[in-house]
Structure formats: structure tokens, C-alpha cells
Scaffold this motif. Structure first.
Motif, PDB file in Angstrom:
ATOM      1  N   ASP A 193     -18.762 -45.436  21.289  1.00 13.62           N
ATOM      2  CA  ASP A 193     -18.602 -46.592  20.411  1.00 13.62           C
ATOM      3  C   ASP A 193     -18.216 -46.157  18.993  1.00 13.62           C
ATOM      4  OD1 ASP A 193     -18.604 -49.194  19.562  1.00 13.62           O
ATOM      5  OD2 ASP A 193     -20.782 -49.407  19.495  1.00 13.62           O
ATOM      6  N   VAL A 194     -18.891 -45.117  18.470  1.00 16.62           N
ATOM      7  CA  VAL A 194     -18.595 -44.627  17.116  1.00 16.62           C
ATOM      8  C   VAL A 194     -17.181 -44.053  17.052  1.00 16.62           C
ATOM      9  CG1 VAL A 194     -19.230 -42.964  15.337  1.00 16.62           C
ATOM     10  CG2 VAL A 194     -21.007 -44.196  16.564  1.00 16.62           C
ATOM     11  N   PHE A 208     -20.607 -47.420   4.601  1.00 16.71           N
ATOM     12  CA  PHE A 208     -21.078 -47.750   5.951  1.00 16.71           C
ATOM     13  C   PHE A 208     -20.574 -49.128   6.392  1.00 16.71           C
ATOM     14  CE2 PHE A 208     -24.418 -49.696   8.675  1.00 16.71           C
ATOM     15  CZ  PHE A 208     -24.208 -48.916   9.795  1.00 16.71           C
ATOM     16  N   SER A 209     -20.640 -50.117   5.484  1.00 13.13           N
ATOM     17  CA  SER A 209     -20.175 -51.456   5.866  1.00 13.13           C
ATOM     18  C   SER A 209     -18.671 -51.455   6.151  1.00 13.13           C
ATOM     19  CB  SER A 209     -20.502 -52.464   4.764  1.00 13.13           C
ATOM     20  OG  SER A 209     -19.704 -52.255   3.612  1.00 13.13           O
ATOM     21  N   MET A 250     -26.597 -49.583  19.031  1.00 11.51           N
ATOM     22  CA  MET A 250     -26.857 -48.138  19.061  1.00 11.51           C
ATOM     23  C   MET A 250     -25.686 -47.363  18.462  1.00 11.51           C
ATOM     24  SD  MET A 250     -26.806 -47.746  23.197  1.00 11.51           S
ATOM     25  CE  MET A 250     -25.579 -48.597  24.174  1.00 11.51           C
ATOM     26  N   GLY A 251     -24.469 -47.898  18.575  1.00 14.14           N
ATOM     27  CA  GLY A 251     -23.327 -47.267  17.930  1.00 14.14           C
ATOM     28  C   GLY A 251     -23.456 -47.307  16.416  1.00 14.14           C
ATOM     29  N   SER A 252     -23.866 -48.460  15.869  1.00 12.43           N
ATOM     30  CA  SER A 252     -24.040 -48.589  14.422  1.00 12.43           C
ATOM     31  C   SER A 252     -25.103 -47.624  13.912  1.00 12.43           C
ATOM     32  CB  SER A 252     -24.424 -50.027  14.065  1.00 12.43           C
ATOM     33  OG  SER A 252     -23.374 -50.915  14.389  1.00 12.43           O
ATOM     34  N   ARG A 253     -26.194 -47.494  14.654  1.00  8.83           N
ATOM     35  CA  ARG A 253     -27.250 -46.565  14.223  1.00  8.83           C
ATOM     36  C   ARG A 253     -26.763 -45.126  14.239  1.00  8.83           C
ATOM     37  NH1 ARG A 253     -30.274 -49.892  17.563  1.00  8.83           N
ATOM     38  NH2 ARG A 253     -30.347 -48.338  19.209  1.00  8.83           N
TER      39      ARG A 253
END
Length: 600
Positions: free
Chosen positions: A290-291, A28-29, A38-41
Motif C-alpha cells: 500500500d505504501v 505526511f498529509s 495499516m498502510g498509513s501507519r
């Protein structure tokens, strides 16, 4: 429906946390270069629940490909940067707990129409859906633009939130407050002229309200209509009927304005409630975009390729790499990562992987699982090519650890996890088994490892990578047609060892455990002792053609048949009566008798 990733798999593959409990370096990192929270989530949720439906992954891959054309992802990321967390703001709006500045941030995000212009137009269904959802709700945007100041106060109870022109009553009450400063300056000028007190001041504070302050030296000039409000060390504070009347009016207007603003704000939240679903879709579209841009960037930066999905059961990876280990090597200057091929299909569903400690068996197994996982969530993968059939789960049994809180030893935990895999894995599952059976005695462990391998091969028929140091298991493929031997290679130069990290067909020749112990800093005396012990064990094993059981009881002593010549001669010696010369002669006699018995 998502691919099953049990907690042990998430932990062993270090998806969002390392085995030490740290947030980095993890898969993930490495992937999370998103510009918004919200993209990271959303990326984390995709990572932990990749879909089984290949159509979803194909849509995402198509969108990533479109974003890579003309480097559209770069323009989009620049415009996404600084976007507020619309998802969380919308959730707080739905609960009517949103703050004024959050609504201003929402308004700013809804005005980012340049995003729409940068999204590629094309046949990709996912991008078409994103474009549709990125159309902001015009009525909600109009409400936010009309109702809120550009820079409102942090909390509604402080006032200064609602924009002028929205409510006539609020504007009137604010007008009274705005005229306050002019009135006080006028009153101060008039009172100075009337009283002749040149340093008289008219002021206000939240504790005592409005007052006229006169220094102690000028107190004698105070008119009779002044009423003392407070006495200080160097000054007196007074109130007049005119100032008292204005104070009542001004403070009343302030309280009424705050109450009016609070009511108007609550009305605004109520008017925005019908737009919450559309705002939620807008937030989801922003996060998805974003993702996808982050995955497009990772693919370009790290040199990944698009996977291919097929219907027949197979996992075919050419020049696959472990993404996190490769990135770590590049970061630390540790050299290039050695890629490896993986071919699993109907004729080779199981690989028996052998080789030295530190040779890369665990890295190879994990990289296969991570490539399958990345492909399934719709990302490009660290390989030259990848063909992937249906996958319903990824199961892992890796590492040794106690679970003392639940009274489980290392071996009990190992068997519990193995049992869970044997009960739940299917033909479409990927199973990683690393060093199964090492927590018990040699023969027990070998028997269990062989039984587990046979069950996975014959009954479950899952795609299996089975790493082991039991060289007896290299005979397993001879009796099981869908199993093959593979090994990671190493070369030895004197006392030194070089790990090649390269996967090759066939079984390994040895484990090089003592060399690894020396590299780890084990004292040289211990290493030398281990070398001699290993030589003796190998000599004994080659003589008996059986592996030494380290936990077997010692052999029984031979039955006594009466004293031999050595024992008889020893019994006749009286140590207290011997001179040094006689003792030396006796020792030589005993040695000769012992040599004669050995010869017989």
C-alpha cells in the motif's frame, strides 16, 4: 539503524504536524494517499525513522519503479481499497480479544487472491518478499470459512456467530429453537379451537417468557387448566402445563446453545493462535504494498524523480522544490514554485544564506532537508535530479519560542538547541541554522553566530545551511575555504518590493525589513519613522564603520568647564519683569549666542 531526527527537527520540518499543532498541511498529509489504515501507519513510521542503510532505500525505489511500469500501482490500489485492518485484527487475535465481525473481515482480506496476480513479477527483492508473504495461511483461512457465518452477530454473547455444520450439539440445540415458532403456531390454533376464544394469542417476551394472552371480554371462557401469569389493563396472560414444559425446554436450549457457541468461539481463537506470526507477515506485506503504491502515485502526480545514492559525501539537488509549499500554491492558485539548486560537497560544506525577510531562506533550507529525508526513506523526490551521499542525522535550529514551563527564555532555548547540535552533529549530518543569535544584543549575537559557524565548519564539518541577517557573516567564507555565500534575491520598485525566491551566489545587499513591515500592515507613520531612523543609523554606521549597538549605554555627558555666554545671558533674564517685546528680544539674543557657540 535510522537517521536521527530529533523532536525539534520533526517539529520544524512539519513532518506530521504543523507548527500550529494541526495535522495538515504537512509532509505526511501530502504523502498519505494509502488505501488502508495499516498502510498509513507504516508510511508514518518510515517518515519518522528513515534508514541509514542505502540498500533499504534502493530496494524501495526499485519496487516503486516496477510498480510505475504499466501503471501497475493503479490496479493494485483499486484492489487494496476496502481491505480491512489485518494488522490490528491480528493483534487483537493474539490477545484473544477479537470480535466475530473482525474475523469475518480478516477472512475476506485473506481471500483477496487477485492482489497476487496484480503484483509485478521481476527481480526486485522487496516485491518478491511481498509476493511470498501475501500467500495466505491456508489452514487459518479454512478454519475461518468453516466456523463463521457470513454475517455474524456483533458480539459472541448474542449468539448467531458459529456456522451450521461445525458442531452437531449446537445444531441440535438450534433445531429446538428453530421449531419453536411452529410449535407456538400449532398450540395457538389448538387452544383457539378448544376454548372457542377467537382472538387468543400465544406469545413470548424476554421478561415473562411464553404466555397465552386473552382479552378481558373473553376471560370467562378460560379453561380451568390455565394459570394466571400477568394481568394487564385490557387482557390477561396465562400459562398451561404444556406451554410451561415447552418453555423450560426452549429456554434451556437457548442458554445451552449460547454457552456452546461461546466455547466453540474460544476454541476457534485457540486454533488460530499458531497462525498469528504468518498473519502478521501477511498484514505487513499488505501495508508495504500500500505504501509503495502511494509513493508511486505521488511521484507520478507531483512530477518527482528517483534520487541517486553515492558513497562520497555530497548533497547535490537540481531544481529542488519544497513539496508541501508547492502543493499548497497549486491548491490555492498562488502561482508556480520557484525551484533552486543545492550543491554541497567536500569543497562547499557550508552555505551562508542571506537575503530579505519573506525572500524564501527558510523555505529553501527546509526543502533541502525534506528532499534528503524523502530520498533516505526510499521515495522519489521533488527535483529534476538528486545525488546524495551518506547522512546520519538532520538537525534544525529554526524559529523563536519561549519554554516558560521549564523557565527557558527565547534565547536560552535557542542556545540549548544550538548546544545540542554542536555536541551531536557529525561529518555526515545535515544542519539547518536559521537566524542564530538574534535573541540577544547585536554584538553578542554576532559573536555567537560567528563562533557557532566556525565550530560547524572547522570541527564538526557537517553539511550546513546557515541563514542570517548579520551581514558581517558574509565575510566568513573569506577565511573558511569550505563555506560559500548564497542569497535569495528581491527587487525594489519605489516603495514596493518583489520577492524572486531565487537562490543566487554571493551575499545579499540588504534585508528589506521595513518593506516587509509595510506589507504586514504596520501603520504608515511607524514605517516612515523607521525609514528615517534606518537612514540615520546607516549614516552613522558608514561614518564609524561600526554597527550600532542598540543595547549600549548612552554616551557620558562632557565635563563641565564653567558657564558659557548662553548660560550667563540666560541667568540674567527675569521672566516676570519682561514685557512681550523684551522677551522676544531676549530670545533673539540667546539664539545668536547659541549660533556663535556652534560655529566655534
Amino acid at each position: 539503524e535510522a537517521i536521527d531526527l530529533p523532536a525539534t527537527t520533526r517539529r520544524n520540518l512539519e513532518l506530521v504536524q504543523t507548527l500550529r499543532g494541526e495535522d495538515s498541511p504537512t509532509l505526511f498529509s501530502l504523502l498519505d494517499t494509502c488505501q488502508t489504515g495499516m498502510g498509513s501507519r507504516l508510511l508514518k513510521s518510515w517518515l519518522l525513522a528513515p534508514p541509514r542503510d542505502r540498500d533499504v532505500a534502493r530496494e524501495r525505489l526499485g519496487a516503486i519503479g516496477a510498480l510505475q511500469q504499466g501503471e501497475a500501482w493503479q490496479r493494485l490500489r483499486a484492489r487494496l481499497k476496502g481491505t480491512s485492518d489485518v494488522e490490528r485484527i491480528t493483534a487483537r487475535l493474539a490477545l484473544a480479544q477479537v470480535r466475530p465481525r473482525e474475523l469475518v473481515a480478516l477472512r475476506t482480506s485473506l481471500q483477496k487472491q487477485e492482489l497476487l496476480a496484480a503484483v509485478p513479477q521481476g527481480p526486485e527483492a522487496l516485491l518478491t518478499q511481498i509476493l511470498e508473504d501475501l500467500q495466505p495461511p491456508a489452514e487459518a483461512l479454512a478454519l475461518l470459512q468453516a466456523a463463521l457465518l457470513e454475517e455474524p452477530a456483533a458480539l459472541i454473547r448474542e449468539g448467531g456467530v458459529i456456522a451450521p455444520g461445525l458442531d452437531a450439539e449446537l445444531d441440535e440445540l438450534r433445531g429446538i429453537q428453530d421449531n419453536c415458532d411452529a410449535f407456538l403456531l400449532d398450540l395457538e390454533a389448538r387452544e383457539r379451537q378448544r376454548t372457542g376464544i377467537g382472538n387468543l394469542r400465544v406469545q413470548y417476551n424476554k421478561v415473562h417468557g411464553f404466555y397465552i394472552e386473552v382479552t378481558q371480554g373473553q376471560a370467562a371462557k378460560v379453561p380451568e387448566d390455565y394459570r394466571r401469569r400477568q394481568t394487564l389493563k385490557n387482557a390477561e396472560r396465562f400459562i398451561t402445563p404444556e406451554l410451561k414444559a415447552f418453555e423450560d425446554k426452549a429456554l434451556s436450549a437457548q442458554e445451552r446453545a449460547l454457552a456452546r457457541e461461546k466455547w466453540l468461539y474460544e476454541q476457534l481463537l485457540q486454533q488460530l493462535q499458531p497462525h498469528v506470526p504468518q498473519l502478521g507477515r501477511y498484514a505487513r506485506a499488505l501495508a508495504t504494498l500500500d505504501v509503495l503504491c502511494a509513493l508511486a502515485e505521488r511521484s507520478r502526480t507531483l512530477g518527482w524523480c528517483a534520487p541517486e545514492f553515492v558513497r562520497e559525501p555530497c548533497i547535490e539537488i537540481r531544481a529542488g522544490r519544497h513539496p508541501v509549499v508547492e502543493a499548497r500554491l497549486a491548491e490555492t492558485g498562488g502561482g508556480a514554485f520557484i525551484p533552486n539548486d543545492t550543491v554541497l560537497g567536500a569543497r562547499a560544506r557550508m552555505q551562508i544564506v542571506t537575503g530579505p525577510n519573506m525572500g524564501g531562506k527558510s523555505t529553501y533550507m527546509r526543502q533541502v532537508a525534506l528532499i534528503v529525508l524523502l530520498a533516505s526513506l526510499g521515495s522519489h523526490v521533488p527535483a529534476q535530479s538528486c545525488r546524495l551521499g551518506p547522512v546520519d542525522a538532520i538537525h534544525t535550529r529554526i524559529g523563536a519560542a519561549d519554554d516558560l514551563a521549564n523557565a527557558q527564555s527565547t534565547f536560552m532555548l535557542e542556545m540549548t538547541e544550538a548546544a545540542q547540535i554542536l555536541h551531536t552533529a557529525t561529518r555526515e549530518s545535515l544542519v539547518l541554522m536559521d537566524e542564530i543569535g538574534r535573541g540577544t544584543s547585536t554584538f553578542d549575537g554576532l559573536a555567537l553566530a560567528s563562533g557557532i559557524a566556525a565550530h560547524l565548519h572547522d570541527k564538526v564539518q557537517a553539511f550546513t545551511l546557515f541563514a542570517t541577517h548579520y551581514f558581517e557573516l558574509t565575510e566568513f567564507p573569506a577565511g573558511h575555504r569550505a563555506a560559500v555565500n548564497m542569497h535569495v534575491s528581491a527587487t525594489e520598485s519605489g516603495a514596493d518590493i518583489v520577492f524572486l525566491h531565487e537562490l543566487q551566489p554571493g551575499p545579499a545587499s540588504r534585508s528589506y525589513g521595513i518593506q516587509v513591515a509595510r506589507l504586514a500592515g504596520v501603520p504608515q507613520a511607524v514605517v516612515n519613522h523607521a525609514r528615517h531612523a534606518l537612514a540615520a543609523l546607516e549614516e552613522g554606521a558608514s561614518a564609524s564603520q561600526a554597527q550600532v549597538d542598540l543595547f549600549a549605554p548612552p554616551p557620558a555627558a562632557p565635563a563641565e568647564t564653567g558657564p558659557g555666554p548662553v548660560e550667563s545671558a540666560l541667568a540674567q533674564i527675569d521672566p516676570d519683569a519682561l514685557s512681550p517685546r523684551d522677551a522676544l528680544d531676549a530670545l533673539y539674543r540667546l539664539k545668536n549666542l547659541a549660533a556663535q557657540r556652534g560655529a566655534r
